[in-house]
Design an enzyme around this catalytic site. Structure first.
Site, short mmCIF file in Angstrom:
data_model
loop_
_atom_site.label_atom_id
_atom_site.label_comp_id
_atom_site.label_asym_id
_atom_site.label_seq_id
_atom_site.Cartn_x
_atom_site.Cartn_y
_atom_site.Cartn_z
N SER A 62 -18.07 11.97 -91.75
CA SER A 62 -18.09 13.40 -92.08
C SER A 62 -19.21 14.17 -91.40
CB SER A 62 -18.14 13.59 -93.59
OG SER A 62 -16.97 13.03 -94.20
N GLU A 92 -21.49 3.51 -90.14
CA GLU A 92 -20.53 4.39 -90.79
C GLU A 92 -20.30 3.92 -92.23
OE1 GLU A 92 -17.93 6.59 -87.76
OE2 GLU A 92 -16.93 4.73 -88.24
N GLY A 104 -14.22 10.61 -93.49
CA GLY A 104 -13.09 11.48 -93.79
C GLY A 104 -13.09 12.02 -95.21
N ASN A 129 -14.00 10.28 -81.96
CA ASN A 129 -12.96 9.29 -82.28
C ASN A 129 -11.72 10.05 -82.76
OD1 ASN A 129 -11.38 7.22 -83.25
ND2 ASN A 129 -12.75 6.66 -84.94
N TRP A 130 -10.74 10.16 -81.87
CA TRP A 130 -9.56 10.97 -82.20
C TRP A 130 -8.64 10.27 -83.19
CZ3 TRP A 130 -7.60 13.19 -76.81
CH2 TRP A 130 -8.62 13.98 -76.26
N LYS A 131 -8.85 8.98 -83.40
CA LYS A 131 -7.96 8.19 -84.27
C LYS A 131 -6.50 8.36 -83.81
CE LYS A 131 -11.48 8.43 -87.79
NZ LYS A 131 -11.86 8.42 -89.19
N GLU A 164 -11.61 1.48 -90.72
CA GLU A 164 -10.15 1.61 -90.92
C GLU A 164 -9.43 0.37 -90.43
OE1 GLU A 164 -9.75 5.42 -89.02
OE2 GLU A 164 -10.80 6.37 -90.71
N GLY A 222 -15.18 11.84 -86.29
CA GLY A 222 -13.74 11.75 -86.43
C GLY A 222 -13.12 13.15 -86.47
N GLY A 223 -12.85 13.62 -87.67
CA GLY A 223 -12.14 14.89 -87.86
C GLY A 223 -12.65 16.04 -87.00
N HIS A 274 -14.19 -0.74 -86.57
CA HIS A 274 -14.11 0.47 -87.39
C HIS A 274 -13.61 0.09 -88.78
CE1 HIS A 274 -12.98 4.38 -88.90
NE2 HIS A 274 -13.77 4.90 -87.98
P1 PGA Z 1 -14.93 11.44 -89.92
O1 PGA Z 1 -14.66 10.02 -89.23
O2 PGA Z 1 -15.93 12.15 -89.04
O3 PGA Z 1 -13.61 12.12 -89.97
O4 PGA Z 1 -15.51 11.15 -91.26
C1 PGA Z 1 -15.69 9.28 -88.63
C2 PGA Z 1 -15.14 7.97 -88.10
O5 PGA Z 1 -14.30 7.37 -88.76
O6 PGA Z 1 -15.52 7.52 -87.00
#
Ligand code: PGA
Length: 253
Positions: free
Chosen positions: A210, A165, A171, A10-12, A95, A231-232, A93
């Site tokens: 994470s 999640e 994050g 997930n590149w966000k 976010e 994500g990251g 998600h």
């Molecule tokens: P993260 O994000 O790996 O940076 O914690 C995961 C996500 O939000 O899908």
């Protein structure tokens, strides 16, 4: 039963044409692992073009909830995403729930639009730290998932992926322990079993929050953790590939 591991990047809201070209050209197929990347909308077409000869598939990060076309300024519909080559779409998600006020009902409506367009939802569920501390994990994730099942029917889950999640792990560098994550994954699978045992057995339930190269293997060793939503670490080719290789190593055939 053994399910092929699935790793979703997930590149966000990250990337650029140049950075994406470099990242995608460094990603190679990994045996026994299905890989999906989710770039921002504007990079879907160029990413699709670059992935033509690859087994890596594309997901979008969001979709319009109301309709497939019409007067909805700024929205992108499921049919448009399908035309761009996306096969999956991330919905719910945390976010989006947190920053854009997305409710369970809205997430369910987005899933309906995906169903119409033949796209597969990656349905995110997860509790906040306050909810975990109040002992509400199962209540929260079952409420989030049931909202989708009630609107779309259980058959949607034959086409869908679930991502657990925990909001406090996204994050932050904090990961759920493999045992804590497994407990929630098992709970979710049991919940789906009540509706349909066959769908529950085949369902991919990813962990997200994470996930890194150094914690992936212990998560993937758990029987109900079928991969990761990353994500990251998905923005750095070597880190993302290391997670994919950990998934391959955990595959028992
Ligand atoms: P993260 O994000 O790996 O940076 O914690 C995961 C996500 O939000 O899908």
């Amino acid at each position: 039963m053994s399910r092929v591991k699935l790793i979703v990047g997930n590149w966000k809201m990250n990337g650029s044409f140049a950075a994406n070209t470099t990242l995608l050209s460094a990603l190679t197929a990994v045996p026994a692992v299905k890989i999906i990347v989710a770039p921002p909308f504007v990079y879907l077409a160029s990413s699709y073009a670059q992935l033509t000869d690859s087994t890596i598939e594309l997901a979008a990060q969001n979709v319009a909830s109301e309709a497939q076309q019409g007067a909805y300024t700024g929205e992108v519909s499921a049919l448009m995403l399908a035309e761009l080559g996306a096969k999956y779409v991330i919905v719910g998600h945390s976010e989006r729930r947190q920053y854009y006020g997305e409710t369970d009902a809205l997430v369910a409506q987005k899933c309906l639009r995906l169903q119409e367009a033949g796209l597969k939802p990656i349905i995110c569920v997860g509790e906040t730290l306050a909810e975990r501390e109040a002992g509400q994990v199962e209540m929260v994730v079952s409420r989030q998932l049931k909202a989708v099942i009630d609107s779309c029917g259980i058959d949607l889950l034959a086409q869908a992926v679930i991502a657990y999640e925990p909001v406090w792990a996204i994050g932050t560098g904090k990961t759920a322990t493999p045992n804590d994550a497994q407990a929630v994954h098992q709970f979710l699978r049991q919940l789906v079993t009540i509706y349909d045992k066959n769908i529950a057995e085949k369902l991919s339930i990813l962990y997200g929050g994470s996930v890194k190269a150094d914690n992936a293997a212990s998560l993937f060793a758990m029987p109900d953790i079928d991969g990761a939503l990353v994500g990251g670490a998905s923005l750095i080719a070597n880190d993302f590939l290391a997670i994919c290789h950990a998934a391959n190593a955990s595959y028992v055939g």
